[in-house]
Design a protein around this motif. Structure first.
Motif, short mmCIF file in Angstrom:
data_model
loop_
_atom_site.label_atom_id
_atom_site.label_comp_id
_atom_site.label_asym_id
_atom_site.label_seq_id
_atom_site.Cartn_x
_atom_site.Cartn_y
_atom_site.Cartn_z
N VAL A 118 1.09 -1.09 -0.44
CA VAL A 118 0.04 -0.19 0.05
C VAL A 118 1.04 1.34 -0.04
O VAL A 118 1.89 1.30 0.93
CB VAL A 118 -0.73 -0.08 1.25
CG1 VAL A 118 -1.67 1.31 1.40
CG2 VAL A 118 -1.81 -1.32 1.24
N GLU A 122 -1.72 5.89 -1.29
CA GLU A 122 -3.29 5.23 -1.69
C GLU A 122 -3.55 5.10 0.03
O GLU A 122 -4.71 5.06 0.19
CB GLU A 122 -2.85 3.90 -1.67
CG GLU A 122 -2.61 3.20 -3.57
CD GLU A 122 -2.23 2.14 -3.89
OE1 GLU A 122 -2.57 1.74 -4.59
OE2 GLU A 122 -1.26 1.63 -3.02
N TYR A 166 -15.00 5.41 -3.20
CA TYR A 166 -14.63 3.73 -2.37
C TYR A 166 -16.54 3.35 -1.65
O TYR A 166 -16.11 2.20 -1.69
CB TYR A 166 -13.67 4.85 -0.84
CG TYR A 166 -12.60 4.74 -0.26
CD1 TYR A 166 -11.95 3.90 -1.32
CD2 TYR A 166 -12.28 6.19 -0.04
CE1 TYR A 166 -10.21 4.82 -0.80
CE2 TYR A 166 -11.10 6.83 -0.39
CZ TYR A 166 -9.98 5.79 -0.57
OH TYR A 166 -8.98 6.07 -0.93
N GLN A 169 -16.63 0.90 -4.75
CA GLN A 169 -16.36 -0.46 -4.34
C GLN A 169 -16.21 -1.61 -3.58
O GLN A 169 -16.37 -2.77 -3.00
CB GLN A 169 -14.30 0.05 -4.00
CG GLN A 169 -14.27 0.50 -5.30
CD GLN A 169 -12.38 1.26 -5.06
OE1 GLN A 169 -11.75 0.77 -5.50
NE2 GLN A 169 -12.60 2.15 -5.33
N VAL A 286 -6.91 -2.86 0.69
CA VAL A 286 -6.17 -1.97 -0.29
C VAL A 286 -4.94 -3.40 -1.17
O VAL A 286 -4.67 -3.85 -1.64
CB VAL A 286 -5.34 -0.86 -0.54
CG1 VAL A 286 -4.40 0.32 -0.77
CG2 VAL A 286 -7.20 -0.17 0.29
N GLY A 289 -6.03 -6.32 -2.68
CA GLY A 289 -6.52 -5.52 -4.46
C GLY A 289 -7.91 -5.60 -4.72
O GLY A 289 -8.77 -5.11 -5.67
N LYS A 292 -9.47 0.24 -4.37
CA LYS A 292 -7.86 1.52 -4.36
C LYS A 292 -8.71 2.83 -4.31
O LYS A 292 -9.55 2.73 -3.95
CB LYS A 292 -7.52 0.73 -6.16
CG LYS A 292 -8.76 1.54 -7.33
CD LYS A 292 -8.67 0.70 -8.57
CE LYS A 292 -9.27 0.87 -9.77
NZ LYS A 292 -9.49 0.68 -10.59
N THR A 293 -7.16 3.02 -4.06
CA THR A 293 -7.89 4.78 -4.04
C THR A 293 -7.51 4.94 -5.73
O THR A 293 -6.32 4.77 -5.84
CB THR A 293 -6.24 5.37 -2.78
OG1 THR A 293 -6.86 4.84 -1.64
CG2 THR A 293 -6.81 7.00 -3.15
#
Length: 324
Positions: A118, A122, A166, A169, A286, A289, A292-293
């Protein structure tokens, strides 16, 4: 150390000043961090504008920004779980801030380890935006991030912004159907984050929040501003909730009226309560996987006012990062 601060309310990016200030010393329950990245949130410039006075900031001059990633250089006497050299992500207090600087002190109970997978940027993106999305979905809507439980139909407004990207996701880690709104230029991005259907908010259907597949919504993660209750109401399922992450006076009034009239449809104002275990969860996702940022832009500390102006403009895609 170098720091960026402001000495009074108002002024926007022009109100920021670069200064040399002493490196802070960690208290008993704090760690001193050499910062590698900080991320901006709209609340940062709202505090400068005076929208949260008299609570924030605690005093002037104020070094803003709360979301940081860096390396531990010193620990307070009561800190046992971190040592110099550890890479971490922290959320600082909005009272004292400190993120737009070369060093900052962070509470150990709001600091988590950052694995090598990370990056600093991120990690720095996660705290306020990621925790807001996590709290809204898991605590208010009741979504399980392992995908279990009955399917829920979710609408996410401003889905390409900090909280919104965010939220899309995280929602898709649960058993959900996600409808999202964003600007035309970000439709492909929001689809790539997992949204099942995406509306351009400037089209008639986008303005009316009408699901292309004719669904009603069990919950709305409302990350935009300026949408009245009357637009949400016809699109909600029987017990649908609108979770407003930036509640204003009219939202609070709607919240009160819906409660008083025992309406099945509710508006829920969300006030973030940051928790270490939730931040650990996000950093872990994160690393794996699964989250993600999306980084809108990166700016050196010497050009922090450019980042500030971009945040105030309100059209960032993902997170705005300030580096050393």
């Amino acid at each position: 150390m170098r720091a960026v601060r402001y000495s009074g309310y108002g002024g926007g990016a022009a109100g920021l000043e670069h200064a040399e200030v002493p490196v802070p010393a960690p208290a008993k329950d704090e760690v001193l961090l050499k910062l590698e990245a900080a991320s901006l949130n709209p609340v940062d410039w709202k505090i400068q504008k005076g929208m949260l006075r008299p609570l924030f900031p605690r005093k002037f001059p104020h070094i803003p920004v709360t979301d940081v990633a860096g390396e531990v250089v010193e620990v307070g006497s009561g800190v046992e779980d971190f040592k110099a050299g550890d890479k971490v992500v922290s959320v600082l207090s909005h009272f004292s801030g400190g993120g737009l600087a070369e060093f900052a002190v962070a509470k150990k109970n709001l600091t988590v380890s950052r694995p090598a997978q990370v990056s600093a940027a991120e990690g720095a993106g996660l705290p306020v935006a990621g925790l807001t999305a996590h709290q809204a979905l898991t605590q208010v809507v009741g979504i399980n991030l392992d995908g279990s439980g009955p399917q829920k139909s979710i609408l996410i407004t401003a889905a390409s912004g900090g909280v919104g990207h965010y939220a899309v996701q995280l929602a898709k880690l649960g058993n959900t159907h996600v409808t999202a709104t964003c600007g035309a230029r970000n439709i492909d991005l929001v689809k790539s984050l997992g949204a099942d259907e995406v509306l351009d908010y400037k089209t008639p259907d986008g303005e009316a929040l009408k699901s292309p597949s004719g669904r009603t919504f069990d919950a709305v993660i409302h990350c935009a501003t300026g949408i009245p209750w009357s637009t949400f109401e016809p699109n909600l399922s029987t017990n649908g909730k609108v979770i407003d992450i930036t509640p204003n006076a009219s939202a609070m009034l709607t919240f009160a009226l819906k409660k008083l009239t025992f309406s099945k449809k509710q508006l829920v104002p969300l006030l973030l309560s940051p928790k270490k275990e939730n931040l650990e969860c996000l950093v872990g996702l994160v690393k794996e996987g699964k989250l993600k940022t999306v980084i809108d832009s990166k700016h050196p500390l010497s050009k922090a006012e450019d980042a500030w102006a971009k945040s105030i403009d309100g059209h960032a895609t993902g997170k705005i990062i300030v580096g050393p």
